[in-house]
Design an enzyme around this catalytic site. Structure first.
Site, PDB file in Angstrom:
ATOM      1  N   GLU A 135      38.076  48.811  37.129  1.00 47.52           N
ATOM      2  CA  GLU A 135      38.961  47.725  37.555  1.00 47.52           C
ATOM      3  C   GLU A 135      39.519  47.977  38.951  1.00 47.52           C
ATOM      4  OE1 GLU A 135      39.351  44.945  36.233  1.00 47.52           O
ATOM      5  OE2 GLU A 135      38.786  45.129  34.133  1.00 47.52           O
TER       6      GLU A 135
ATOM      7  N   ASP B 222      28.073  43.779  30.736  1.00 47.75           N
ATOM      8  CA  ASP B 222      27.765  42.572  31.501  1.00 47.75           C
ATOM      9  C   ASP B 222      27.399  42.831  32.961  1.00 47.75           C
ATOM     10  OD1 ASP B 222      30.341  43.424  31.899  1.00 47.75           O
ATOM     11  OD2 ASP B 222      31.301  41.505  31.528  1.00 47.75           O
TER      12      ASP B 222
ATOM     13  N   GLU C  14      37.847  33.979  23.369  1.00 46.60           N
ATOM     14  CA  GLU C  14      37.298  35.272  23.760  1.00 46.60           C
ATOM     15  C   GLU C  14      36.071  35.632  22.934  1.00 46.60           C
ATOM     16  OE1 GLU C  14      37.653  38.625  26.404  1.00 46.60           O
ATOM     17  OE2 GLU C  14      38.431  36.592  26.355  1.00 46.60           O
TER      18      GLU C  14
ATOM     19  N   GLU D  37      34.123  33.558  34.383  1.00 53.82           N
ATOM     20  CA  GLU D  37      32.668  33.661  34.245  1.00 53.82           C
ATOM     21  C   GLU D  37      31.994  32.309  34.033  1.00 53.82           C
ATOM     22  OE1 GLU D  37      34.332  37.614  33.757  1.00 53.82           O
ATOM     23  OE2 GLU D  37      34.821  35.687  32.827  1.00 53.82           O
TER      24      GLU D  37
ATOM     25  N   THR E 101      31.353  41.368  40.991  1.00 62.53           N
ATOM     26  CA  THR E 101      31.722  40.894  39.657  1.00 62.53           C
ATOM     27  C   THR E 101      33.170  40.450  39.594  1.00 62.53           C
ATOM     28  OG1 THR E 101      31.466  41.426  37.296  1.00 62.53           O
ATOM     29  CG2 THR E 101      32.481  43.094  38.701  1.00 62.53           C
TER      30      THR E 101
END
Length: 1084
Positions: free
Chosen positions: A160, A332, A456, A477, A563
């Protein structure tokens, strides 16, 4: 009477068509301008409130109008503490969005100028807080009012911090210096750029990015190259050191439990974009090398079926339990960075000579680590594995989706899909897989239509939301994929998807001080948090969707979005055009099914007449609606809010925000009536596949013919092996089967076959085999149509005992100088080296299951199922070579000496196979050459090469002889690669065409052969040639004058095991249920 054609008729028709096309255009410029304005309002309502109520803290709590900080009272609250590092992450995440908004041209560029000022002010504020990241003469960091660089006592997640902090700073720097485009901003720099806010920009953001990334590097000090998941920005990783009573803290005390070392594939493998950009801009290549090694460390741990799991341990590299594979949470961005790295790295040379950069002498490995083609191959191999093992097609569902599968086998495990998976349609579009991306995106669009947000996690089978995952955190996304697909297709349908998202966010997520998450997408309860990615990604992609003229929508450079949605590029001045050829040989071997050329994106299709949209006209549009149960959404949904005016307590809710122009079985719910085909029809849903269940009774027989033992599955009845499941007893067992198109290697006339998809409620992967022992089927009635054994009339298996070194020699005869020797051929080794790929794999598994004593008793768990050979005694190995039988008038049955119907050759001890006299002829045996009569009379098996003449002519070159047990029984044809036609070369690896003997067999004199010779053909790869040559007792060839020359095999080459070599022919069988073959069931 025929009316004359008036000259204006054609023009009138064209005018009418153009008018109708214009009337049904998706959106007018005014409509898209209004949506851009709504998107700007989304951003500034969140950003301005963050600056006023929360800055310089990390995040804003939009309901309570308070800053959101780290949870100091609960260090285990990783939901907050992993992300919030006390470094103003929302500001950093928002800078690239401001830079993108700065290209706004609406109202004469007024909004763009405002965004540029905000961008410059944000950069200035950040530098004032944390300094410029540089060091003074004493090596001390220059300080700001809040910290000296990012010297903060914050334990954060590496992933992160990289994507939000490092990526945000790098992207903002690239915009600031003009390497990324902003309309009407053309900085001229001589090392510094003066801005109107009395701030001079040099490289402060780049230096701060270097400072922040340097604080992440201690996490990479693992034996695997995988980074630890967390690091303290000031102290590094002391909490990963073992202590006698726990784990060392910074202050020297110990905690109880050991620090978690589990990371995820996405976290470890999604650093290449940011770290490579940082290294190329600064010249400090520590970052690029660490990120690339971590990426390849993940890839090297993929399973045998090519899947990547979610979690793995940074210290051991082992996968977390349960071993699951999917495309969403935990994995992902690994796939995303595999493809995007191939773009970013294009034209870049290796950062340093490989040996210097790493201290590693393995130059080949270090070189391909920098090759963009290698990353493209990883994406292609990953996509192929996902499509085979994770993708659920319409054969098992009303509409395709991506589920969760077993990492090791690909077997289906869970049928939920998660919000994070919504990135995948966009990645597919970027990679040129547009149709698959369009299909995947439809399901998420239907889900958003149903819930006015994306939960989610959503369960496919129940059609409901997982109660523990019913929130929407403002994730980007789905919007990201919508933007990518609109760029790829230009279909107006996607603009209305974006309109739907804006209206639902405004109606449901507005709070007095920002935009709140939804804790329940059904009930609409809000959560007092606005994550930084809402402004950094979600709003950014919405804006780019509605601003088709934005510079980032028109460029064709190697710009990639991270991302976290941060645009990154390595400037052309740092690229090298010589790299593509420099390390071409260093690329890793091509994965099976990999594409050689870079993928391309198809051109957007022309708009349809009248209705424009291809998406709205798709025949499967309602299939996704059926799967998501949109028919349960009422036309006037109770979720609608009252109509409200814009005020301090409301964003304003209009009729357009709550009412669909059509109904909610159409999606997006904002889709206008004009885009819906007036006579459109839905394609018929594919029928569900035939599913059958075989349930076996208690087959444990007592001495009097009755059953004995418990009515349960016995202990040891099932054994898990690498390639599937071994069944030792069918008693009380239930096999679940599904019907599918027939695979290669299965005989019969049916076009379908069954595949065992589950044993006793345990699901199997698509490529898993089910092996059953001969003893297990003895209690089943031979005449039972539900479970019957059928002889294969097309293929057999050659069981060969040969010296252990024969396969490694590649077929060479030791001491031989003949330049035409088979051992010197440059034979291309195929993947499986078999006639039919499936049978080669199965026989390899059988070999791996057999112990050195030849019994089926022990060692299954450690069996090497990928090997095609097993050592029986020192220096002797047993091999199984699949062979195909001929067809036609000249085909002859196997003689009784070879046709071992009832004997299990795999149980025969080494050296005891029935055929000993084998002759290897290094020739194609075509006219005018003839085989000496002594060979035909003295050897049971003749091995020759394919090519130069027909199969019938080869057999006609063998003299007639009186049949006997010592004479020739079988001719084996080696189908070496150079002998095959172009069509065969393109065939599946190891799959050969069945030989045709279209005429009866004849002798060299032209007479019909009274005792026809049996013949088989095998794949003549290098290993097979070596095995058969090693098993032969006699050798011969024809010299240049056509004279037969008998060659001698050196005794040492067999290791003294000549008496133990031999050959046998084993029949193949398959199982059928009601006449349908069971493709993945094999009897040992």
């Amino acid at each position: 009477m025929r009316l004359p054609i008036r000259p204006y008729s054609t023009a009138l028709h064209i005018s009418i068509w153009l008018l109708l096309t214009t009337l049904t255009t998706c959106m007018t410029p005014d409509e898209t301008a209004n949506l851009r304005a709504s998107t700007r309002d989304l951003f500034y309502h969140g950003y301005d409130n963050y600056l006023f109520h929360a800055f310089p803290e990390d995040e804003l709590r939009p309901i309570s109008c308070q800053p959101q900080t780290r949870n100091a009272d609960n260090p285990a609250d990783i939901g907050l503490n992993d992300v919030l590092g006390n470094y103003s992450v929302t500001l950093i995440d928002s800078l690239s969005t401001l830079a993108i908004l700065a290209s706004d041209t609406d109202e004469g560029g007024k909004h763009g100028a405002h965004a540029l000022r905000e961008f410059q002010n944000g950069v200035k504020a950040l530098v004032e807080l944390y300094g410029d990241g540089s060091e003074d003469e004493d090596g001390q960091k220059t300080c700001g009012s809040r910290a000296c660089g990012f010297d903060l006592d914050s334990k954060v997640q590496v992933f992160e911090t990289n994507i939000r902090g490092v990526g945000g700073l790098l992207s903002a720097h690239l915009f600031a210096v003009g390497d990324l485009p902003i309309n009407n901003y053309n900085p001229v720099s001589n090392g510094s750029i003066s801005w109107p806010n009395d701030f001079t920009y040099t490289t402060q953001l780049l230096t701060l990015a270097h400072d922040l990334a340097s604080r992440l590097l201690p996490a990479f000090s693992t034996p695997t190259g995988l980074p630890y998941p967390r690091v303290n920005l000031r102290h590094g990783i002391p909490f990963y050191g073992d202590a006698e009573t726990g784990v060392c803290r910074v202050d020297g005390t110990s905690s109880g439990p050991r620090e978690i070392t589990e990371t995820c594939s996405a976290g470890a493998g999604s650093l290449v974009l940011e770290f490579t950009t940082l290294s190329r801009l600064t010249g400090d290549f520590r970052f690029e090398l660490a990120a690339k090694r971590a990426f390849w460390a993940v890839w090297e741990r993929r399973s045998n079926v090519g899947l990547i799991g979610g979690g793995l341990d940074a210290e051991t590299g082992s996968w977390s339990m349960p071993p699951l594979a999917g495309i969403g949470a935990g994995v992902d961005s690994f796939f995303e960075y595999a493809f995007k790295s191939s773009i970013l790295l294009s034209g870049l040379g290796a950062p340093q000579p490989p040996s210097t950069a790493s201290g590693n002498t393995d130059r080949g490995k270090e070189a391909f680590m920098h090759d963009p083609t290698a990353y493209l191959q990883v994406w292609e191999a990953s996509h192929a594995a996902i499509k085979r093992h994770i993708y659920r097609s319409t054969s098992v569902s009303q509409f395709p989706y991506y589920a969760q599968s077993d990492l090791l086998t690909g077997a289906p495990r869970y049928t939920w899909i998660d919000n994070l998976s919504a990135y995948y349609p966009g990645l597919l579009a970027l990679a040129g897989e547009v149709e698959e991306g369009v299909e995947s995106h439809m399901l998420f669009s239907a889900l958003w239509t149903r819930y006015a947000a994306l939960p989610e996690r959503w369960q496919i089978h129940s059609g409901g939301i997982d109660p523990n995952f019913k929130h929407w955190a403002g994730r980007p996304e789905f919007i990201e994929s919508t933007w990518y697909l609109f760029q790829a297709t230009k279909d107006p349908w996607y603009l209305h998807v974006g309109e739907m998202v804006i209206r639902d966010i405004r109606r449901r997520c507005w709070a007095r001080c920002g935009w709140a998450d939804l804790s329940d997408v059904v009930g609409g309860e809000q959560r007092d948090r606005m994550e930084s990615f809402f402004l950094g990604e979600t709003v950014k992609y919405l804006y780019l969707l509605f601003d088709e003229g934005h510079p980032l929508n028109k460029g064709d450079g190697a710009v990639v979005f991270s991302t976290e949605g941060h645009p990154l590029v390595i400037p052309d001045r740092l690229r090298s055009a010589t790299y593509a050829g420099q390390n071409a040989k260093a690329a890793p071997p091509q994965e099976e099914g990999a594409i050689h050329a870079a993928p391309t994106c198809p051109a957007p299709p022309a708009p349809l007449p009248l209705t424009i949209s291809h998406l709205a006209n798709r025949g499967d549009l309602f299939h996704a609606a059926a799967l998501t149960q949109l028919h349960l959404v009422p036309i006037n949904p109770t979720r609608s809010s009252p109509l409200l005016e814009v005020s301090a307590t409301s964003p304003g809710v209009s009729l357009q925000d709550v009412r669909s122009p059509t109904n909610y079985t159409f999606y997006p719910w904002t889709l206008p009536q004009t885009l819906i085909p007036p006579q459109g029809t839905s394609a018929v849903m594919k029928r569900s596949p035939v599913v059958s269940t075989l349930t076996f009774p208690n087959l444990n027989l007592d001495g009097e013919g009755g059953t004995t033992g418990p009515q349960i599955i016995g202990l040891g009845a099932l054994q898990k092996v690498v390639e599937g499941v071994l069944i030792n007893s069918l008693s009380n067992l239930r096999l679940s089967m599904i019907q599918q198109p027939k695979s290669v290697g299965i005989g019969g006339l049916r076009e379908e076959e069954f595949r065992i998809q589950g044993i006793a409620n345990w699901a199997l992967g698509r490529d898993e085999k089910v092996m059953v022992t001969r003893e297990a089927v003895r209690g089943v009635s031979a005449g039972d149509p539900h479970f019957s054994r059928v002889k294969d009339l097309e293929g057999v298996d050659l069981v060969v005992d040969a010296p252990a070194s024969s396969a490694l020699r590649g077929g060479g005869v030791e001491g031989e100088e003949d330049g035409d020797d088979l051992g010197e051929w440059e034979v291309e080794v195929t993947e499986n080296g078999t006639l039919e790929g499936i049978w080669g794999e199965l026989e390899a598994m059988v070999q791996g299951l057999l112990s050195s004593s030849g019994s089926l008793g022990a060692g299954f768990g450690d069996a090497g199922l990928g090997s095609a050979e097993v050592v029986r005694e020192a220096g002797v190995m047993r091999h199984v070579i699949p062979a195909i039988l001929p067809t036609g008038a000249g085909a002859a049955p196997l003689p009784p000496l070879l046709d071992s119907v009832n004997e299990d050759l795999m149980q025969v001890p080494a050296g005891a196979l029935p055929i000993k006299s084998i002759f290897f002829l290094d020739s194609t045996l075509c006219p005018p050459y003839r085989l000496p009569a002594a060979v035909a009379k003295g050897y049971n098996v003749l091995i020759i090469r394919r090519g130069d003449c027909s199969f019938g002519e080869k057999l006609a070159s063998i003299p007639s002889f009186a049949p006997s047990d010592e004479a020739l029984q079988l001719v084996i044809i080696l189908s070496v690669p150079e002998s095959r036609s172009e069509g065969e070369q393109r065939n599946v690896a190891g799959q050969l065409i069945r030989p045709l003997l279209d005429e009866v067999q004849r002798t060299p004199n032209g007479f019909e052969r009274r005792n026809a010779l049996a013949m088989v053909m095998v794949d003549g790869d290098e290993e097979t040639v070596g095995v058969l040559r090693g098993a032969a007792r006699g050798f011969g060839a024809f010299d240049e004058g056509g004279k037969f020359v008998e060659l001698k095999q050196d005794g040492e080459s067999t290791g003294g095991k000549e008496s133990e070599t031999g050959l046998g022919v084993k029949r193949r069988y398959w199982f059928e249920s009601m006449g349908v073959p069971i493709g993945n069931l094999i009897m040992l």
